[in-house]
Design an enzyme around this catalytic site. Sequence first.
Site, mmCIF file in Angstrom:
data_model
loop_
_atom_site.group_PDB
_atom_site.id
_atom_site.type_symbol
_atom_site.label_atom_id
_atom_site.label_comp_id
_atom_site.label_asym_id
_atom_site.label_seq_id
_atom_site.Cartn_x
_atom_site.Cartn_y
_atom_site.Cartn_z
ATOM 1 C CG HIS A 13 -1.873 1.154 1.257
ATOM 2 N ND1 HIS A 13 -3.207 0.985 1.570
ATOM 3 C CD2 HIS A 13 -1.723 2.467 1.000
ATOM 4 C CE1 HIS A 13 -3.821 2.146 1.515
ATOM 5 N NE2 HIS A 13 -2.939 3.078 1.169
ATOM 6 C CG HIS A 15 -0.781 6.944 -1.225
ATOM 7 N ND1 HIS A 15 -1.978 6.977 -1.914
ATOM 8 C CD2 HIS A 15 -1.042 6.349 -0.046
ATOM 9 C CE1 HIS A 15 -2.927 6.441 -1.162
ATOM 10 N NE2 HIS A 15 -2.393 6.041 -0.025
ATOM 11 C CE LYS A 99 -7.780 1.562 -0.854
ATOM 12 N NZ LYS A 99 -6.639 2.363 -0.454
ATOM 13 C CG HIS A 136 -10.070 4.354 3.030
ATOM 14 N ND1 HIS A 136 -8.894 5.025 3.269
ATOM 15 C CD2 HIS A 136 -10.945 4.805 3.963
ATOM 16 C CE1 HIS A 136 -9.063 5.859 4.288
ATOM 17 N NE2 HIS A 136 -10.303 5.742 4.728
ATOM 18 C CG HIS A 174 -5.167 2.349 5.587
ATOM 19 N ND1 HIS A 174 -6.522 2.169 5.799
ATOM 20 C CD2 HIS A 174 -5.077 3.181 4.524
ATOM 21 C CE1 HIS A 174 -7.190 2.865 4.910
ATOM 22 N NE2 HIS A 174 -6.347 3.476 4.124
ATOM 23 C CG ASP A 247 -1.877 4.931 3.887
ATOM 24 O OD1 ASP A 247 -1.914 5.327 2.704
ATOM 25 O OD2 ASP A 247 -2.637 5.374 4.779
HETATM 26 N N1 LIG Z 1 -3.969 7.670 4.451
HETATM 27 C C1 LIG Z 1 -4.111 8.956 4.275
HETATM 28 O O1 LIG Z 1 -4.331 9.688 5.256
HETATM 29 N N2 LIG Z 1 -4.017 9.524 3.042
HETATM 30 C C2 LIG Z 1 -3.864 8.850 1.784
HETATM 31 C C3 LIG Z 1 -5.123 8.215 1.296
HETATM 32 C C4 LIG Z 1 -5.517 6.939 2.031
HETATM 33 O O2 LIG Z 1 -4.805 5.933 1.967
HETATM 34 O O3 LIG Z 1 -6.568 6.897 2.673
HETATM 35 C C5 LIG Z 1 -3.353 9.858 0.757
HETATM 36 O O4 LIG Z 1 -3.427 9.581 -0.440
HETATM 37 O O5 LIG Z 1 -2.848 10.918 1.160
HETATM 38 ZN ZN LIG Z 2 -3.335 5.025 1.367
HETATM 39 ZN ZN LIG Z 3 -6.968 4.825 2.646
#
Ligand SMILES: NC(=O)N[C@@H](CC(=O)O)C(=O)O
Ligand SMILES: [Zn+2]
Ligand SMILES: [Zn+2]
Length: 343
Positions: A13, A15, A99, A136, A174, A247
């Site tokens: 996971h 970003h 997702k 999520h 998460h 995450d």
């Molecule tokens: N976890 C977060 O607080 N933010 C994530 C999005 C997500 O995974 O929910 C993001 O893309 O910034």
């Molecule tokens: Zn995330």
């Molecule tokens: Zn998320």
Amino acid sequence: MTTLTITRPDDWHLHLRDGEQLQDTVRDASRYLGRALVMPNLVPPVTTTELANQYRERILAVRPEGSRFEPVMSLYLTDKTDPDEIRKGRTSGDIVACKLYPAGATTNSDSGVTDVKNIYPVLAAMQETGTLLLVHGEVTDSRIDIFDREKVFLETVLPDVVRDFPDLKIVLEHITTEHAVNFVEQAGDNVAATITAHHLLFNRNHMLVGGIRPHYYCLPILKRNTHQAALVRAATSGSKKFFLGTDSAPHFQHRKEAACGCAGAYTSHAAIELYAEVFEEAGALDKLEAFASHNGPDFYGLPRNPDTITLVKESWTVDAILPLGGDQLVPIRAGEDIGWMVK
Ligand SMILES: NC(=O)N[C@@H](CC(=O)O)C(=O)O
Ligand SMILES: [Zn+2]
Ligand SMILES: [Zn+2]
């Protein structure tokens, strides 16, 4: 000197964002990861195989020299996702997961799903093709307290999906509560969860006592310490249902240190090192390899990485700020020490 050699980890996971930020996020991801499941919540979101393939190329283009880091691509589900797009993504080989963001639940989720029933034909296609559903897991009802949103999702939304699609592989992403740990443990082998380093290391006191600390603000929000303890128990238990998903979610410093700050914590600069601290503290360093390197690929039905990395018990200091696409971010542990290092 204490060292720990484990199968090369993956992050299920992550970003990576896009554009100018990519070179910074991919550099950190490439430090030691074999693969990362790349989250599709770009603006606009990655909703088709074609967009995912293009995104993958942009990621590969900025890999550091010699890196063999592999992005694993996912699609972003909307109310309008076409089941044929799932079949296409699966047969073309590259889309392993989709997702589910409940609309409005988190960063860049405005195009998310408004009612899970709207995507039942899509979930059927995913079950049929062996495409994983990544969730999520929070409700967005304004009447539900933010600290209860994961629990209520597990009570009101996920049970129907699990019942109606018994062969669909589901990853609750998460997780932040004891409820989620129990839900996953009691479900069949087709249900698993990722756990972040920050939810293992911190609870809501870290975010709210002695001043409000925006860099700990992420979604789902940090919970009380009893939930944190349940997550540590789950991660270090050796259960194959729990695995590493950081995450790690970069946001510019000025977007977090603001009157209305963004949700997301950045840990890519030090993720496996932070997990090692948690496992060491729990007296379970021998369980880190399963959590970080075995359970994830096993659940995804992908091969484990063929090589290893070595962690050394040696302290180093995290930079106070890190570059992000020509601007900067404040990482977790900024300016503080970490007890483990990747050799
Ligand atoms: N976890 C977060 O607080 N933010 C994530 C999005 C997500 O995974 O929910 C993001 O893309 O910034
Ligand atoms: Zn995330
Ligand atoms: Zn998320």
